[in-house]
Design an enzyme around this catalytic site. Structure first.
Site, short mmCIF file in Angstrom:
data_model
loop_
_atom_site.label_atom_id
_atom_site.label_comp_id
_atom_site.label_asym_id
_atom_site.label_seq_id
_atom_site.Cartn_x
_atom_site.Cartn_y
_atom_site.Cartn_z
N GLY A 82 2.87 13.67 5.94
CA GLY A 82 4.21 14.11 6.34
C GLY A 82 4.84 14.98 5.25
O GLY A 82 4.18 15.40 4.31
N ALA A 83 6.13 15.24 5.39
CA ALA A 83 6.87 16.01 4.38
C ALA A 83 8.35 15.65 4.48
O ALA A 83 8.81 15.16 5.52
CB ALA A 83 6.68 17.51 4.61
N LYS A 94 7.75 17.15 -1.01
CA LYS A 94 7.22 15.83 -0.68
C LYS A 94 7.55 14.86 -1.82
O LYS A 94 7.99 15.28 -2.88
CB LYS A 94 5.70 15.90 -0.47
CG LYS A 94 5.32 16.68 0.78
CD LYS A 94 3.82 16.70 1.04
CE LYS A 94 3.12 15.41 0.86
NZ LYS A 94 3.69 14.29 1.66
N GLY A 95 7.32 13.59 -1.56
CA GLY A 95 7.52 12.61 -2.62
C GLY A 95 8.70 11.69 -2.38
O GLY A 95 9.05 10.90 -3.25
N GLY A 97 8.68 9.16 -0.73
CA GLY A 97 8.15 7.80 -0.89
C GLY A 97 7.54 7.56 -2.25
O GLY A 97 7.04 6.47 -2.53
N GLU A 103 -0.89 12.24 -3.39
CA GLU A 103 -0.89 13.13 -2.22
C GLU A 103 -1.38 14.52 -2.62
O GLU A 103 -2.16 15.15 -1.90
CB GLU A 103 0.53 13.23 -1.64
CG GLU A 103 0.98 11.94 -0.97
CD GLU A 103 2.45 11.92 -0.56
OE1 GLU A 103 2.83 11.01 0.17
OE2 GLU A 103 3.21 12.80 -0.99
C1 5RP Z 1 5.83 10.34 0.46
C2 5RP Z 1 5.93 11.63 1.19
C3 5RP Z 1 6.15 11.55 2.66
O1 5RP Z 1 5.22 12.35 3.31
C4 5RP Z 1 7.53 12.07 2.96
O2 5RP Z 1 8.46 11.31 2.18
C5 5RP Z 1 7.88 11.96 4.43
O3 5RP Z 1 8.04 10.64 4.78
P1 5RP Z 1 8.50 10.19 6.24
O4 5RP Z 1 7.38 10.47 7.15
O5 5RP Z 1 8.79 8.72 6.07
O6 5RP Z 1 9.74 10.98 6.58
O7 5RP Z 1 5.84 12.69 0.66
O8 5RP Z 1 5.65 10.53 -0.92
#
Ligand code: 5RP
Length: 221
Positions: A82-83, A94-95, A97, A103
């Protein structure tokens, strides 16, 4: 359609990019969690997965999907992740999470990066979402000052350690007009492990979940 339904829809659409009898790269986050759940339905047709976070690895294992160490994998045709923000050039932030380093490593190894997002993630310019920067703990203040010099306000992600034992500075207030240049510049600050710009190796295709269905946007080369 709810945001979760949009995420579920793109996660399902990503299955057709998975290559049979091969290892698939799996990112992290809530959208990827839907992808992992969808992947469980075809687990007999893949060799296994490499995971960008401990959380994703756990979820894969719970579904009975074999998780490989990246060092033991010689070929990775596809990476699905995802992003937090993505542009029409398929440059990303990204990041959110905190799994950005792993990643970025898996994205570098993969032949194809398939980004899965709900429609809210597509933006004209990156930077509204604070840019995560993973730093070695002793460099926290120094990197923070370097970000302030770049007119950004770094905020330490409280009570958070990455899977690599490092810290995250969420850097607010950037308007990122040249993502590949800023990505390289921030990587050169001593103490920065990774920054959350994925532009030098962006996505190859974006699957965007919209109420009308999934829109596939290939990278413009
Ligand atoms: C985690 C990421 C995820 O891809 C990004 O935070 C998107 O998360 P979500 O799908 O929960 O919106 O980069 O490090």
């Amino acid at each position: 359609m709810t945001q979760d339904e949009l995420k579920q829809q793109v996660a399902q659409a990503a299955l057709k990019h998975v290559v049979e009898d091969k290892v698939v790269g799996v990112g992290s986050g809530s959208t990827v969690n839907f992808f992992i759940d969808a992947l469980a339905g075809i687990k007999g047709r893949i060799e296994g997965a490499v995971a960008a976070s401990e959380a994703s690895a756990e979820r894969l294992k719970k579904h009975g999907i074999r998780v490989f160490d990246l060092n033991g994998v010689s070929e990775l045709p596809v990476y699905v992740d995802g992003a937090d923000e993505i542009t029409e050039h398929l440059h990303m932030v990204k990041g959110g999470g905190g799994a950005l380093t792993r990643e970025k490593i898996i994205a570098a190894v993969a032949a194809k990066f398939v980004c899965i997002c709900d429609a809210s993630k597509l933006v004209p310019v990156l930077g509204k979402f604070p840019l995560p920067v993973e730093v070695i703990p002793m460099a926290r203040s120094y990197v923070g000052r370097e970000m302030l010099r770049r007119k950004s306000q770094p905020v330490l992600r409280e009570g958070f350690k990455t899977d690599n034992g490092n810290l995250i500075l969420d850097c607010h207030g950037l308007t990122i007009l040249d993502p590949p240049a800023l990505e390289a510049e921030l990587n050169n600050i001593p103490g920065v492990v990774t920054n959350g710009l994925f532009a030098r190796r962006g996505a190859d295709i974006l699957l965007l979940g919209e109420p009308a269905g999934v829109r596939a946007i290939p990278v413009k080369r």
